[in-house]
Design a protein around this motif. Sequence first.
Motif, PDB file in Angstrom:
ATOM      1  N   TRP A 173       0.832  -1.202   0.000  1.00 23.81           N
ATOM      2  CA  TRP A 173       0.000   0.000   0.000  1.00 23.81           C
ATOM      3  C   TRP A 173       0.866   1.252   0.000  1.00 23.81           C
ATOM      4  CZ3 TRP A 173      -4.873   0.524  -1.263  1.00 23.81           C
ATOM      5  CH2 TRP A 173      -5.726  -0.582  -1.181  1.00 23.81           C
ATOM      6  N   ALA A 174       1.987   1.237   0.683  1.00 22.83           N
ATOM      7  CA  ALA A 174       2.892   2.389   0.657  1.00 22.83           C
ATOM      8  C   ALA A 174       3.508   2.564  -0.732  1.00 22.83           C
ATOM      9  CB  ALA A 174       3.989   2.216   1.712  1.00 22.83           C
ATOM     10  N   ARG A 175       3.798   1.473  -1.399  1.00 18.91           N
ATOM     11  CA  ARG A 175       4.328   1.569  -2.766  1.00 18.91           C
ATOM     12  C   ARG A 175       3.271   2.131  -3.711  1.00 18.91           C
ATOM     13  NH1 ARG A 175       8.921  -1.610  -3.670  1.00 18.91           N
ATOM     14  NH2 ARG A 175       8.287  -2.005  -5.819  1.00 18.91           N
ATOM     15  N   ALA A 176       2.025   1.697  -3.539  1.00 14.80           N
ATOM     16  CA  ALA A 176       0.948   2.258  -4.355  1.00 14.80           C
ATOM     17  C   ALA A 176       0.762   3.738  -4.068  1.00 14.80           C
ATOM     18  CB  ALA A 176      -0.351   1.496  -4.104  1.00 14.80           C
ATOM     19  N   ALA A 177       0.909   4.145  -2.803  1.00 16.71           N
ATOM     20  CA  ALA A 177       0.775   5.560  -2.455  1.00 16.71           C
ATOM     21  C   ALA A 177       1.883   6.389  -3.089  1.00 16.71           C
ATOM     22  CB  ALA A 177       0.786   5.722  -0.943  1.00 16.71           C
ATOM     23  N   ALA A 178       3.078   5.817  -3.216  1.00 22.81           N
ATOM     24  CA  ALA A 178       4.175   6.539  -3.862  1.00 22.81           C
ATOM     25  C   ALA A 178       3.852   6.804  -5.334  1.00 22.81           C
ATOM     26  CB  ALA A 178       5.472   5.748  -3.727  1.00 22.81           C
ATOM     27  N   ILE A 179       3.283   5.819  -6.007  1.00 27.82           N
ATOM     28  CA  ILE A 179       2.903   6.020  -7.407  1.00 27.82           C
ATOM     29  C   ILE A 179       1.743   6.993  -7.501  1.00 27.82           C
ATOM     30  CG2 ILE A 179       2.142   4.855  -9.504  1.00 27.82           C
ATOM     31  CD1 ILE A 179       3.380   2.287  -8.418  1.00 27.82           C
ATOM     32  N   ALA A 180       0.783   6.885  -6.596  1.00 27.45           N
ATOM     33  CA  ALA A 180      -0.381   7.777  -6.624  1.00 27.45           C
ATOM     34  C   ALA A 180       0.009   9.223  -6.394  1.00 27.45           C
ATOM     35  CB  ALA A 180      -1.396   7.329  -5.571  1.00 27.45           C
ATOM     36  N   SER A 181       1.115   9.471  -5.695  1.00 26.52           N
ATOM     37  CA  SER A 181       1.526  10.851  -5.429  1.00 26.52           C
ATOM     38  C   SER A 181       1.941  11.592  -6.690  1.00 26.52           C
ATOM     39  CB  SER A 181       2.681  10.859  -4.423  1.00 26.52           C
ATOM     40  OG  SER A 181       3.843  10.257  -4.976  1.00 26.52           O
ATOM     41  N   LEU A 182       2.160  10.884  -7.792  1.00 26.38           N
ATOM     42  CA  LEU A 182       2.549  11.519  -9.047  1.00 26.38           C
ATOM     43  C   LEU A 182       1.349  11.887  -9.913  1.00 26.38           C
ATOM     44  CD1 LEU A 182       5.579   9.277 -10.035  1.00 26.38           C
ATOM     45  CD2 LEU A 182       5.597  11.443  -8.795  1.00 26.38           C
ATOM     46  N   LEU A 183       0.141  11.529  -9.509  1.00 26.05           N
ATOM     47  CA  LEU A 183      -1.064  11.809 -10.291  1.00 26.05           C
ATOM     48  C   LEU A 183      -1.878  12.886  -9.601  1.00 26.05           C
ATOM     49  CD1 LEU A 183      -2.126   8.142 -11.137  1.00 26.05           C
ATOM     50  CD2 LEU A 183      -0.929   9.753 -12.635  1.00 26.05           C
ATOM     51  N   ASP A 184      -2.529  13.737 -10.420  1.00 27.26           N
ATOM     52  CA  ASP A 184      -3.378  14.772  -9.847  1.00 27.26           C
ATOM     53  C   ASP A 184      -4.671  14.139  -9.337  1.00 27.26           C
ATOM     54  OD1 ASP A 184      -5.347  14.578 -11.978  1.00 27.26           O
ATOM     55  OD2 ASP A 184      -3.984  15.711 -13.235  1.00 27.26           O
ATOM     56  N   PRO A 185      -5.454  14.862  -8.541  1.00 29.48           N
ATOM     57  CA  PRO A 185      -6.663  14.264  -7.958  1.00 29.48           C
ATOM     58  C   PRO A 185      -7.639  13.707  -8.978  1.00 29.48           C
ATOM     59  CG  PRO A 185      -6.121  16.317  -6.830  1.00 29.48           C
ATOM     60  CD  PRO A 185      -5.193  16.213  -8.007  1.00 29.48           C
ATOM     61  N   VAL A 186      -7.760  14.331 -10.138  1.00 31.94           N
ATOM     62  CA  VAL A 186      -8.701  13.838 -11.145  1.00 31.94           C
ATOM     63  C   VAL A 186      -8.231  12.488 -11.686  1.00 31.94           C
ATOM     64  CG1 VAL A 186      -9.755  14.306 -13.381  1.00 31.94           C
ATOM     65  CG2 VAL A 186      -9.423  16.174 -11.742  1.00 31.94           C
ATOM     66  N   GLN A 187      -6.944  12.393 -12.049  1.00 34.82           N
ATOM     67  CA  GLN A 187      -6.413  11.126 -12.544  1.00 34.82           C
ATOM     68  C   GLN A 187      -6.491  10.047 -11.469  1.00 34.82           C
ATOM     69  OE1 GLN A 187      -5.366  10.555 -15.608  1.00 34.82           O
ATOM     70  NE2 GLN A 187      -5.384  12.633 -16.411  1.00 34.82           N
ATOM     71  N   LEU A 188      -6.218  10.418 -10.237  1.00 37.37           N
ATOM     72  CA  LEU A 188      -6.247   9.440  -9.150  1.00 37.37           C
ATOM     73  C   LEU A 188      -7.652   8.911  -8.925  1.00 37.37           C
ATOM     74  CD1 LEU A 188      -4.751   7.985  -6.886  1.00 37.37           C
ATOM     75  CD2 LEU A 188      -5.155   9.976  -5.433  1.00 37.37           C
ATOM     76  N   ALA A 189      -8.659   9.800  -8.998  1.00 32.40           N
ATOM     77  CA  ALA A 189     -10.036   9.361  -8.786  1.00 32.40           C
ATOM     78  C   ALA A 189     -10.507   8.432  -9.897  1.00 32.40           C
ATOM     79  CB  ALA A 189     -10.962  10.575  -8.692  1.00 32.40           C
ATOM     80  N   GLU A 190      -9.983   8.581 -11.103  1.00 35.38           N
ATOM     81  CA  GLU A 190     -10.373   7.701 -12.197  1.00 35.38           C
ATOM     82  C   GLU A 190      -9.781   6.304 -12.035  1.00 35.38           C
ATOM     83  OE1 GLU A 190      -9.242   9.584 -15.790  1.00 35.38           O
ATOM     84  OE2 GLU A 190     -10.800  11.133 -15.703  1.00 35.38           O
ATOM     85  N   VAL A 191      -8.604   6.209 -11.436  1.00 29.78           N
ATOM     86  CA  VAL A 191      -7.972   4.903 -11.246  1.00 29.78           C
ATOM     87  C   VAL A 191      -8.458   4.241  -9.963  1.00 29.78           C
ATOM     88  CG1 VAL A 191      -5.775   3.684 -11.007  1.00 29.78           C
ATOM     89  CG2 VAL A 191      -5.949   5.668 -12.527  1.00 29.78           C
ATOM     90  N   VAL A 192      -8.536   5.016  -8.893  1.00 34.83           N
ATOM     91  CA  VAL A 192      -8.958   4.510  -7.583  1.00 34.83           C
ATOM     92  C   VAL A 192     -10.356   5.048  -7.316  1.00 34.83           C
ATOM     93  CG1 VAL A 192      -8.310   4.224  -5.168  1.00 34.83           C
ATOM     94  CG2 VAL A 192      -6.552   4.678  -6.886  1.00 34.83           C
ATOM     95  N   GLU A 193     -11.362   4.252  -7.611  1.00 30.65           N
ATOM     96  CA  GLU A 193     -12.736   4.721  -7.506  1.00 30.65           C
ATOM     97  C   GLU A 193     -13.285   4.629  -6.090  1.00 30.65           C
ATOM     98  OE1 GLU A 193     -14.714   2.267 -10.355  1.00 30.65           O
ATOM     99  OE2 GLU A 193     -14.101   3.528 -12.045  1.00 30.65           O
ATOM    100  N   ASP A 194     -12.697   3.780  -5.265  1.00 32.11           N
ATOM    101  CA  ASP A 194     -13.174   3.625  -3.896  1.00 32.11           C
ATOM    102  C   ASP A 194     -12.648   4.783  -3.051  1.00 32.11           C
ATOM    103  OD1 ASP A 194     -13.804   2.882  -1.315  1.00 32.11           O
ATOM    104  OD2 ASP A 194     -13.376   0.768  -1.652  1.00 32.11           O
ATOM    105  N   PRO A 195     -13.525   5.602  -2.461  1.00 30.84           N
ATOM    106  CA  PRO A 195     -13.039   6.734  -1.650  1.00 30.84           C
ATOM    107  C   PRO A 195     -12.256   6.297  -0.424  1.00 30.84           C
ATOM    108  CG  PRO A 195     -15.415   6.450  -1.393  1.00 30.84           C
ATOM    109  CD  PRO A 195     -14.993   5.542  -2.501  1.00 30.84           C
ATOM    110  N   TYR A 196     -12.570   5.117   0.139  1.00 30.73           N
ATOM    111  CA  TYR A 196     -11.818   4.639   1.295  1.00 30.73           C
ATOM    112  C   TYR A 196     -10.385   4.286   0.905  1.00 30.73           C
ATOM    113  CZ  TYR A 196     -16.361   4.357   3.565  1.00 30.73           C
ATOM    114  OH  TYR A 196     -17.583   4.649   4.093  1.00 30.73           O
ATOM    115  N   GLU A 197     -10.224   3.750  -0.282  1.00 35.48           N
ATOM    116  CA  GLU A 197      -8.875   3.448  -0.748  1.00 35.48           C
ATOM    117  C   GLU A 197      -8.105   4.733  -1.025  1.00 35.48           C
ATOM    118  OE1 GLU A 197      -9.244  -0.952  -2.789  1.00 35.48           O
ATOM    119  OE2 GLU A 197      -9.157   0.810  -4.080  1.00 35.48           O
TER     120      GLU A 197
END
Length: 364
Positions: A173-197
């Motif tokens: 999960w920390a590795r996924a968070a590192a990759i997610a930090s490179l995407l803006d909120p719109v791109q992140l919401a399209e890939v990770v649809e679950d708000p809890y995730e």
Amino acid sequence: MAVDEGVRTVTPGRAAQELELGRDEFRLAVQLGLVRTVPAGERERRRIDRVERTEIDRLRAAPDFPSGLRERVRAVGTGEAAALLGITADRFARLARTGHLSPVRFSLNRYRMVVWMYLAQEVVEFGLACPALLTGRLPQELRERLAAHVDLRPRNWRARRLGLLLRATEDPWARAAAIASLLDPVQLAEVVEDPYERTHLDRLRPPPPPGMPVSPVAREIAERLTLADDPDEILWHRLSLALALDEARAERQAPHPGETPGTGFGADVPVMPPRRSAPPDVPMGGVRVPDPAGEVRVPAGLVRVLAAPVAVRAEPGPVPTAPVAVSAGAVAVTVRGRLLDRFRRGKPRGAARPRRPKRPAGWP
């Protein structure tokens, strides 16, 4: 687990002093993995690290200490890097913009211009490996990139930083968070649809790079450099994040308040049964449609596919971005409609069947 903060470990400031490094040099040494740290707690969502005494003793026992360690973390700007290679600063900048050298960090000057820094050791190694690029006219391919205003320095810096972040942890999960930090909120919401995730990834988001400016305008410029902006780069990180999430979910689900494990995004979506009765299973072209009166479980991805408009004459509508509850009857109607629509497109009603050509004489 927090590490004993007694004799076994020291603070980063104390470690930098004993290693004869400046503050920026010590930070860079930690980022590059030259100095290993251990977690010693968390404060305001920021991990607090310390340095073990054995690590300091190991580095101080090196035969080239302290000059060797300081040389490995020596960062130079464009002018000093060009002097190391014996070329002009403009030529070095063009080589860096075309991706031949990756910056190790950046800062903003008083004019809010980005100042890129490079490892002196890597600059020297580049000069030894590519002497042909230091003299004469640049190759045609590089000149075309420069004419198109290509600048790969931000992208290369992000790639380097991501690699360091991924090597610093084994938690999926920390590795996924590192990759997610490179995407803006719109791109992140399209890939990770679950708000809890998304909340869980934000909680594990790595801290910003050292030396971030304080003023709002300068900080906005610096934060923009930390996000992917090239379409190919964005697509690569989206795919990488999707794969990293699959690995993280396989190990454990993100915490969902009030839910049991296995009911989050990616698991089967419970489908509520309709209130009316319907006939039992009906075979349609080899497809068995479940009993609409019973409860079935449809994968979330299939729900989104079935919910999307498929026929040209259908009214366009938004694709659901979260798991939805649908009835088995609705799934059956959608499947039946798709099969019929595909059949009509493949063979229009009333169309004549093409005749089989006659074989020439003498054919078997």
